[in-house]
Design a protein around this motif. Structure first.
Motif, PDB file in Angstrom:
ATOM      1  N   HIS A 186       0.315  -4.698   3.502  1.00 59.18           N
ATOM      2  CA  HIS A 186       0.358  -3.234   3.433  1.00 59.18           C
ATOM      3  C   HIS A 186       1.103  -2.784   2.185  1.00 59.18           C
ATOM      4  O   HIS A 186       0.746  -1.781   1.563  1.00 59.18           O
ATOM      5  CB  HIS A 186       1.038  -2.667   4.677  1.00 59.18           C
ATOM      6  CG  HIS A 186       1.264  -1.185   4.635  1.00 59.18           C
ATOM      7  ND1 HIS A 186       0.250  -0.277   4.852  1.00 59.18           N
ATOM      8  CD2 HIS A 186       2.383  -0.453   4.363  1.00 59.18           C
ATOM      9  CE1 HIS A 186       0.738   0.955   4.727  1.00 59.18           C
ATOM     10  NE2 HIS A 186       2.019   0.873   4.431  1.00 59.18           N
ATOM     11  N   ASN A 189      -1.218  -5.091  -1.160  1.00 62.25           N
ATOM     12  CA  ASN A 189      -2.643  -4.926  -1.483  1.00 62.25           C
ATOM     13  C   ASN A 189      -2.971  -3.449  -1.704  1.00 62.25           C
ATOM     14  O   ASN A 189      -3.599  -2.787  -0.887  1.00 62.25           O
ATOM     15  CB  ASN A 189      -3.526  -5.493  -0.367  1.00 62.25           C
ATOM     16  CG  ASN A 189      -3.337  -6.983  -0.192  1.00 62.25           C
ATOM     17  OD1 ASN A 189      -2.697  -7.636  -1.008  1.00 62.25           O
ATOM     18  ND2 ASN A 189      -3.902  -7.535   0.867  1.00 62.25           N
ATOM     19  N   ARG A 190      -2.520  -2.934  -2.822  1.00 61.94           N
ATOM     20  CA  ARG A 190      -2.709  -1.518  -3.155  1.00 61.94           C
ATOM     21  C   ARG A 190      -2.748  -1.369  -4.669  1.00 61.94           C
ATOM     22  O   ARG A 190      -2.465  -2.309  -5.402  1.00 61.94           O
ATOM     23  CB  ARG A 190      -1.579  -0.672  -2.555  1.00 61.94           C
ATOM     24  CG  ARG A 190      -0.185  -1.163  -2.971  1.00 61.94           C
ATOM     25  CD  ARG A 190       0.899  -0.190  -2.519  1.00 61.94           C
ATOM     26  NE  ARG A 190       1.089  -0.158  -1.087  1.00 61.94           N
ATOM     27  CZ  ARG A 190       1.900   0.678  -0.465  1.00 61.94           C
ATOM     28  NH1 ARG A 190       2.590   1.564  -1.183  1.00 61.94           N
ATOM     29  NH2 ARG A 190       2.054   0.662   0.827  1.00 61.94           N
ATOM     30  N   LYS A 191      -3.081  -0.172  -5.098  1.00 65.52           N
ATOM     31  CA  LYS A 191      -3.212   0.075  -6.533  1.00 65.52           C
ATOM     32  C   LYS A 191      -1.900  -0.187  -7.262  1.00 65.52           C
ATOM     33  O   LYS A 191      -1.874  -0.752  -8.363  1.00 65.52           O
ATOM     34  CB  LYS A 191      -3.674   1.521  -6.777  1.00 65.52           C
ATOM     35  CG  LYS A 191      -3.949   1.844  -8.240  1.00 65.52           C
ATOM     36  CD  LYS A 191      -4.496   3.260  -8.394  1.00 65.52           C
ATOM     37  CE  LYS A 191      -4.789   3.575  -9.856  1.00 65.52           C
ATOM     38  NZ  LYS A 191      -5.317   4.970 -10.017  1.00 65.52           N
ATOM     39  N   GLU A 214       8.616   4.790  -0.088  1.00 64.90           N
ATOM     40  CA  GLU A 214       7.406   4.674   0.737  1.00 64.90           C
ATOM     41  C   GLU A 214       7.632   5.309   2.104  1.00 64.90           C
ATOM     42  O   GLU A 214       6.744   5.983   2.649  1.00 64.90           O
ATOM     43  CB  GLU A 214       7.039   3.194   0.893  1.00 64.90           C
ATOM     44  CG  GLU A 214       5.943   2.894   1.897  1.00 64.90           C
ATOM     45  CD  GLU A 214       4.542   3.189   1.384  1.00 64.90           C
ATOM     46  OE1 GLU A 214       3.578   2.945   2.122  1.00 64.90           O
ATOM     47  OE2 GLU A 214       4.407   3.686   0.245  1.00 64.90           O
TER      48      GLU A 214
END
Length: 298
Positions: A186, A189-191, A214
């Motif tokens: 979570h 794996n994000r931009k 966040e």
């Protein structure tokens, strides 16, 4: 700010008892390890604990799970700051004859606790990215709400009630806990990945700060029912609020009375903008921000 973590480490040098599948308890790395068996009497796992932390050794894989904060201070209703996090991880590392900082982080939770009540917090949550909140219950008592996704679980709950129910500890004020528990993917794996891969990342100041940001970003993303003073409303206004908030009524109007639904939605939006207690809502957000900043800077 950290709470429950799941940490995994592949052990290069196993104790001889684990290699030979010993069926008797043994001591290793300052812990007593107890064998666990399958129905055929074969050893499958060795289990141990360090205070509240649970450990198990399966093959060459060691897993450590549970609350770092409770390991450090025996509760998770106080602030848990960056300096305290550093201390607890170095203390935990000292138990072992391997480098804990290189162990893989599979899951972590971040949270803050504020002085507030449930009516002004999780009871007003409407949705997060299209998902409706799920109620948290203890028997018939609703004490929180959460949004559960594939890789995350966002929670808001009455910490005072939960602490009394779980440990019979009575807190002197009404506390609400806001928490994100998530798999590492979570965060990664994000931009713009935060990069929580190993235990060393948990005590990296820039990453700690990014996790704190966040948490606030998630709070801001949650759509909330405005905090309302019902004694100032007319009965028809209260009925409109109830119809829009109730899932079955909302879907029934939307499906079978589309024209009326559009008109009611406009009236609902106008009503919310008129009656919302923005000052109180901002006060709650500021309490969360204050706790986040305190954890960052201490």
């Amino acid at each position: 700010m950290y709470d429950t973590n799941k940490i995994v480490k592949l052990i290069d040098k196993l104790p001889k008892e684990a290699v030979t599948r010993a069926k008797e308890p043994f001591h290793w790395n300052n812990c007593l390890w107890l064998p666990r068996f399958n129905k055929y009497g074969e050893v499958t796992t060795y289990e141990s604990n360090i205070l509240n932390l649970k450990l198990w050794l399966r093959g060459s894989e060691l897993t450590i799970c549970n609350s770092l904060q409770k390991f450090y201070m025996q509760n998770n209703y106080q602030a848990f700051t960056f300096n305290q996090v550093q201390e607890v991880i170095y203390n935990l590392d000292a138990y072992f004859d391997f480098d804990l900082l290189s162990a893989e982080v599979k899951k972590t939770a971040i949270a803050v606790v504020i002085s507030e009540n449930e009516d002004n917090t999780f009871k007003n949550w409407l949705e997060y990215k299209g998902n409706k909140p799920i109620l948290m219950r203890n028997n018939t008592r609703i004490y929180g709400a959460h949004f559960k996704g594939t890789n995350y679980n966002i929670k808001g709950y009455d910490k005072t009630y939960q602490t009394k129910a779980e440990s019979n500890t009575k807190l002197s004020e009404s506390l609400i806990r806001f928490e994100l528990e998530a798999n590492s993917r979570h965060f990664n794996n994000r931009k713009h990945p935060i990069g929580i891969y190993t235990v060393a990342d948990l005590i990296n100041k820039s990453k700690f700060d990014a996790l704190a940001d966040e948490l606030l970003n998630i709070y801001d993303t949650i759509k909330k029912q405005p905090i309302i003073n019902y004694q100032d409303l007319k009965p028809k206004e209260i009925l409109l609020l109830g119809a829009m908030k109730d899932k079955d009524s909302f879907n029934g109007l939307k499906k079978y009375h589309k024209h009326s639904f559009k008109l009611l939605r406009k009236d609902y939006s106008k009503l919310l903008s008129k009656i919302a207690d923005i000052k109180l809502e901002n006060s709650i957000r500021n309490k969360i921000l204050e706790q986040i900043n305190y954890c960052k800077n201490n």
